[in-house]
Scaffold this motif. Sequence first.
Motif, PDB file in Angstrom:
ATOM      1  N   MET A 115       0.882 -12.243  -2.293  1.00  0.00           N
ATOM      2  CA  MET A 115       0.816 -12.842  -0.957  1.00  0.00           C
ATOM      3  C   MET A 115       2.150 -12.708  -0.230  1.00  0.00           C
ATOM      4  O   MET A 115       2.196 -12.475   0.989  1.00  0.00           O
ATOM      5  CB  MET A 115       0.415 -14.319  -1.065  1.00  0.00           C
TER       6      MET A 115
ATOM      7  N   GLU B  72       4.200 -10.272  -0.707  1.00  0.00           N
ATOM      8  CA  GLU B  72       4.263  -8.861  -0.321  1.00  0.00           C
ATOM      9  C   GLU B  72       3.448  -8.609   0.937  1.00  0.00           C
ATOM     10  O   GLU B  72       3.825  -7.810   1.785  1.00  0.00           O
ATOM     11  CB  GLU B  72       3.750  -7.996  -1.465  1.00  0.00           C
ATOM     12  N   ARG B  73       2.336  -9.304   1.079  1.00  0.00           N
ATOM     13  CA  ARG B  73       1.521  -9.167   2.289  1.00  0.00           C
ATOM     14  C   ARG B  73       2.298  -9.640   3.515  1.00  0.00           C
ATOM     15  O   ARG B  73       2.200  -9.061   4.597  1.00  0.00           O
ATOM     16  CB  ARG B  73       0.229  -9.962   2.125  1.00  0.00           C
ATOM     17  N   THR B  74       3.090 -10.694   3.350  1.00  0.00           N
ATOM     18  CA  THR B  74       3.926 -11.165   4.453  1.00  0.00           C
ATOM     19  C   THR B  74       4.966 -10.120   4.839  1.00  0.00           C
ATOM     20  O   THR B  74       5.210  -9.867   6.024  1.00  0.00           O
ATOM     21  CB  THR B  74       4.630 -12.476   4.060  1.00  0.00           C
TER      22      THR B  74
ATOM     23  N   ARG C 280       4.660  -7.003   4.430  1.00  0.00           N
ATOM     24  CA  ARG C 280       3.952  -5.895   5.045  1.00  0.00           C
ATOM     25  C   ARG C 280       3.723  -6.181   6.524  1.00  0.00           C
ATOM     26  O   ARG C 280       3.800  -5.290   7.377  1.00  0.00           O
ATOM     27  CB  ARG C 280       2.620  -5.683   4.331  1.00  0.00           C
ATOM     28  N   GLU C 281       3.438  -7.446   6.871  1.00  0.00           N
ATOM     29  CA  GLU C 281       3.289  -7.818   8.275  1.00  0.00           C
ATOM     30  C   GLU C 281       4.574  -7.527   9.044  1.00  0.00           C
ATOM     31  O   GLU C 281       4.546  -6.980  10.149  1.00  0.00           O
ATOM     32  CB  GLU C 281       2.939  -9.302   8.406  1.00  0.00           C
TER      33      GLU C 281
ATOM     34  N   VAL D 110      -2.800  -8.893   8.053  1.00  0.00           N
ATOM     35  CA  VAL D 110      -3.738  -8.137   7.224  1.00  0.00           C
ATOM     36  C   VAL D 110      -3.661  -6.656   7.549  1.00  0.00           C
ATOM     37  O   VAL D 110      -4.502  -5.873   7.128  1.00  0.00           O
ATOM     38  CB  VAL D 110      -5.190  -8.643   7.416  1.00  0.00           C
TER      39      VAL D 110
ATOM     40  N   ARG E  31      -2.459  -2.832   7.332  1.00  0.00           N
ATOM     41  CA  ARG E  31      -2.157  -2.029   6.154  1.00  0.00           C
ATOM     42  C   ARG E  31      -1.608  -0.684   6.570  1.00  0.00           C
ATOM     43  O   ARG E  31      -2.151  -0.029   7.455  1.00  0.00           O
ATOM     44  CB  ARG E  31      -3.412  -1.825   5.304  1.00  0.00           C
TER      45      ARG E  31
ATOM     46  N   ASP F 188       1.201   1.475   1.534  1.00  0.00           N
ATOM     47  CA  ASP F 188       1.072   0.207   0.830  1.00  0.00           C
ATOM     48  C   ASP F 188       0.080   0.326  -0.322  1.00  0.00           C
ATOM     49  O   ASP F 188      -0.891   1.076  -0.264  1.00  0.00           O
ATOM     50  CB  ASP F 188       0.570  -0.897   1.778  1.00  0.00           C
TER      51      ASP F 188
ATOM     52  N   LEU G 132      -3.910  -4.409  -1.791  1.00  0.00           N
ATOM     53  CA  LEU G 132      -3.683  -5.804  -2.168  1.00  0.00           C
ATOM     54  C   LEU G 132      -4.960  -6.632  -2.132  1.00  0.00           C
ATOM     55  O   LEU G 132      -4.917  -7.834  -2.337  1.00  0.00           O
ATOM     56  CB  LEU G 132      -2.638  -6.432  -1.240  1.00  0.00           C
ATOM     57  N   THR G 133      -6.081  -6.006  -1.770  1.00  0.00           N
ATOM     58  CA  THR G 133      -7.342  -6.729  -1.788  1.00  0.00           C
ATOM     59  C   THR G 133      -8.234  -6.141  -2.860  1.00  0.00           C
ATOM     60  O   THR G 133      -8.290  -4.929  -3.051  1.00  0.00           O
ATOM     61  CB  THR G 133      -8.055  -6.626  -0.419  1.00  0.00           C
TER      62      THR G 133
END
Length: 644
Positions: free
Chosen positions: A73, A75-77, A79-80, A176, A178, A182, A185-186
């Motif tokens: 999670m 890492e998702r931040t 990525r944003e 969300v 991508r 990357d 992540l899902t």
Amino acid sequence: MTQIPTWNGGSAPVSGRAAPGTLIGGRYTLRAAVGHGGMGTVWKAADTLLRRDVAIKEVILPPGLAPSDRDAMYERTMREARAAAALQHPAVVQVYDVVHENGRPWIVMELLDARSLADMVIEDGPISPRVVAKIGIALLGALEVAHAHGVLHRDVKPANVLICGDGRCVLTDFGVARMPTDVQLTTPGMVLGSPHFISPERAMGHDFGPPSDLFSLGVTLYTAIEGRPPFDKGDPIETMHSVVEDPPAPVVRAGSLTPVLMGLLEKNPAQRMDVQTARTILRQQLAGPLASKNPPHMMTDPYSVVPSPRPVSPAPAETQQIPPQPQPSGQIGGRAMLSADESLTDHLAKLEQQNSGGRRRAPEPPVPASSKSVPTGTMPAYKLPDGGRSSADPTSVIPPQNSWVQPPVAEPRQGTVVMSPAAKRRTTVGNVVGTVQQTAGRAAATFRSWPRNKQLISGGAAAVVVLILVLAFALSGSDEKPAPTQAAERPNAPAAAAFETTDYKGNAAVSVKVPAGWTRAAGGVYVDYIEPTDKTTKVRVLVEKGSVDPTKFVTQTAPAGLKKGKTCPAPFTSVAVQQVQVSGNPGAQFEYTCGEGESMRHGIWRMTTVGGKMYSFYLTTTDAKFADYKKYFDTMAETFQLTL
């Protein structure tokens, strides 16, 4: 395969939520929470180094997550932040910094004074077609830049579209999004995004690309203009099934924008409308059916989707020659508005050439050093001294008077007045005619005092002289058109009323002419002017708090209030509804009748919403007298002005 970093390293333990006053990264002081999203809280903060306000996104994770899930999670931040930082476009929120504090990342972004498109639809009702078209152009530009960088947003929806106080439209929350580099992540089969706005191919678990974002944009624009999503079934699963199988609900308000909406909502991504086609159609609508009726100086900023209040410039000096203003073309402008084969550099070069053409100006006199900042001629709007960020209109062809300095009132403006040869010729002829008229008047008085026989002799000689003058002027005439009259030079000037008027006395922001001699009566939010010999006839000016859309006001709010009132007996009938401009702002007007027979009432009401207040005025009288009293309302419509 990209390695996901571990975020819980370091000496600082992972703590709970932050609080106002917390210092992040040794530089940013949190002030107050301004929003909450699916993955965290957005804070208003102070940048103590650059002394400016910023927005900081704090990631808040659900309790009980495994360390690997927590790292994913975080890492998702990141990525944003990477996705948004790679995009440079006015319709994409700007990322300033990423800070690692207390074992997790914090994203520092520009702070926007804005409302989400979702809040606008919920609170104000459906958005007008012209505004929706401009929102569509802004978001198409943002998605075009994102897709060019290999970034898919994957969650385009009204809640992620912000409309700023200055009219700018911004696409936010690339959480969300991508990028091609990357890692996934899902998990397989997991769908991120909102069911109403997800594309059919994503709902079915198929591969998807840029057309998926365009489908979500179509749902967003449909929701904005219709006030409801096109596939809503009340249940997430049923809604997703409708997205895949059902056609959109029939449109009611979309009008000429329907082809764009249906093109973006095409089920087959291979046949879905692309960015260039959608933008071309929206531009054609803004130049045609949805073209602004505002004069050029009231046109909005190239990236503005709603007009923002502007200060009123003082009237120009009588000796100042104002350059001719271009006619509104309906084009919104900006990088996204260029033709497919035209670059920004070529476009600016063309504007430069256009602005430098025309008749050459006379040499300017030397300007004293103390007044070098005073503008002396027309300046292209994109080269304003302050970078186009002055409080006046950034797209105006004419620089605002006194925007650089404020000279004394009695001091004439700097610069040379340029007069064309035709204007000089007309001035010379006018001076000659004036002199001839004065001389002829004195000669006539002398002529009448002469004896009869002397008058006859002199009259014959004078006729010969007049004939010679007529022939001389006829032979020296030019092909130029005669100078327009003063009325033609000012087409926007309201015609003088055929009856006596007086100034409205009430709210200081409102200026309007009302019938003179009518009895004034004021209430909490209104001021009435009542016909003294006919108490059934009056005009009313209202200033109320609220932000109801003008179209909704004239079709729902006002009719509902009239039906409940004692002065509007049943049946209530809406005669006509139309879109109008009220003091340069989008407005609406409706005409109605109440009752039947000789007691039937007849009224007409005009309204606009500006800055959280609703300004309106109306005329009400009996149906038999409406035609006679309509002139009073027309005069109010011509003279109504807002000073905000």
